[in-house]
Design an enzyme around this catalytic site. Sequence first.
Site, short mmCIF file in Angstrom:
data_model
loop_
_atom_site.label_atom_id
_atom_site.label_comp_id
_atom_site.label_asym_id
_atom_site.label_seq_id
_atom_site.Cartn_x
_atom_site.Cartn_y
_atom_site.Cartn_z
N HIS A 97 0.80 0.42 -9.93
CA HIS A 97 -0.07 -0.41 -9.10
C HIS A 97 -0.57 -1.63 -9.87
CE1 HIS A 97 -2.88 -0.17 -5.36
NE2 HIS A 97 -2.55 -1.42 -5.64
N ARG A 125 0.85 -1.19 0.00
CA ARG A 125 0.00 0.00 0.00
C ARG A 125 0.88 1.24 0.00
NH1 ARG A 125 -3.30 -3.05 -1.28
NH2 ARG A 125 -5.35 -3.53 -0.36
N GLU A 185 -2.56 8.20 -5.77
CA GLU A 185 -2.65 7.56 -7.07
C GLU A 185 -3.85 8.11 -7.83
OE1 GLU A 185 -2.73 3.33 -6.48
OE2 GLU A 185 -0.68 3.26 -5.71
#
Length: 528
Positions: free
Chosen positions: A279, A232, A261
């Site tokens: 990601h 994370r 993000e």
Amino acid sequence: MPKPVVLVAEELSPAGVALLEEDFEVRSTDGADRSLLLPALADVDALIVRSATRVDAEALAAAPKLKVVARAGVGLDNVDVDAATKAGVLVVNAPTSNIVSAAEQAINLLLASARNTAPAHQALIKGEWKRSKYTGVELYDKTVGIVGLGRIGVLVAQRLSAFGTRLIAFDPFVQPARAAQIGVEVVGLEELLERSDFITVHLPKNKDTIGLIGEDALRRVKPSVRIINAARGGIVDEDALYRALKEGRVAGAGIDVFAKEPCTDSPLFEFESVVVAPHLGASTHEAQEKAGTQVARSVKLALSGEFVPDAVNVQGGAVAEDVKPGLPLAEKLGRIFTAVAGGIASRIDVEVRGEIAAHDVKVVELAALKGVFGGVVEEAVTYVNAPLLAKERGVEVNLVTSDDSSDWRNVIAVRGILADGQRVSVSGTLTGPRQHEKLVELNGYGMEIALSEHMAFLSYEDRPGIVGTVGALLGEAGVNIAGMQVSRDAEGGTALITLTVDSAIPGETLEAIAAEIRAESSRQVDLL
């Protein structure tokens, strides 16, 4: 009879769609476009999303028939779970769909960092043959520190063992004997930082882990270390990592997740020794297929009124009506247990006493375990994986029931024995026609205090003036006390203050209070 309507707001695997089409009318829309999403919600029974669709109070209000929101993935950052719960809407996810993909992505970044794959690739396609510039390092005989030994951390450890690495891990919620079974030595965080040649992070993101690998941590590492974060964003402090790379205190990094993000511009991008990805941890065909079929099955269960194991908020179906109100209480007691224990237990007993013990209360045990492990493991904890998480950590779990409850109509308790022999217990009950949740016992101290979003517990030697000191220091910090009870084993013995407050107590304030009153222990838990 018309079929229930399922709205698929983002791409779902064909297998998942096929499962849904067996029983439901399946529609699709672009969930990222609010002008299309909100009207489409008017008559739907279930909504399936991924990460681009924002399911907030406005969206829920536009869907009066909505019974379930399913996230085809693990994270729920784009779903307002509290608002859904208030609206009586079930929220489910696919908690195990991406664990293999996430573990493999961490390994991928670690190898790419070790061998300078990304900059070597860029140089070669520009016509530059720079073998000597991009000399890397082997994994063999290196020490890899795994921060967080949950299911993904274990998968990473299993895969790294084939490279001939020494594996160490920091995770206060894993029994050392259990870790040893997979060839991992459990150590403290400082020791891990100092010994590791590679550090890979596999923790949940919460107030305790944000910035965990920050300035202080990065001043303890070897200058040859490489930091990997495929868990994370924000657990690794990106600014601190930039400074450490700039000053030569860290050799390289592999980063798949960012604090904010999408991230298309970062100071970290200036380093050839940093390999980055947008990601991609769950971005495999296999993970998407698993996510699609898992949420399709959960939607089927929810719309047929069955118990939904992967529910993250409310439950329904195959649970007795008298038992249902106790499930949120059991989960909160589990969270208090973990906060007070400060680590994992070797044994946990979930006790259910009183009238509800006449029903099947196995789900109460699951709810308590969901609370015990929620927020301390990387993956989402559900009714399905909670027992497995306990087993993986070597925790023996027992359900104890009795129709005898002398003081309360019904009582739920979570009791445990820690690895050092210390015993921890917490008990709660529901009172009145509105079933108010109350804490009635902690470590043998009796009380009756309503559960609150923010609670704190202070044990100390019983003597005059302590309550005033605690109140004064909280007042100076701007923290308002909603409720307080003092319990003690004997006059002049050991006392326990249980506090409910309107906002979280800053860490430095809690430390100052503990120091001022010479507390034997001080713990805080957020039951949001």
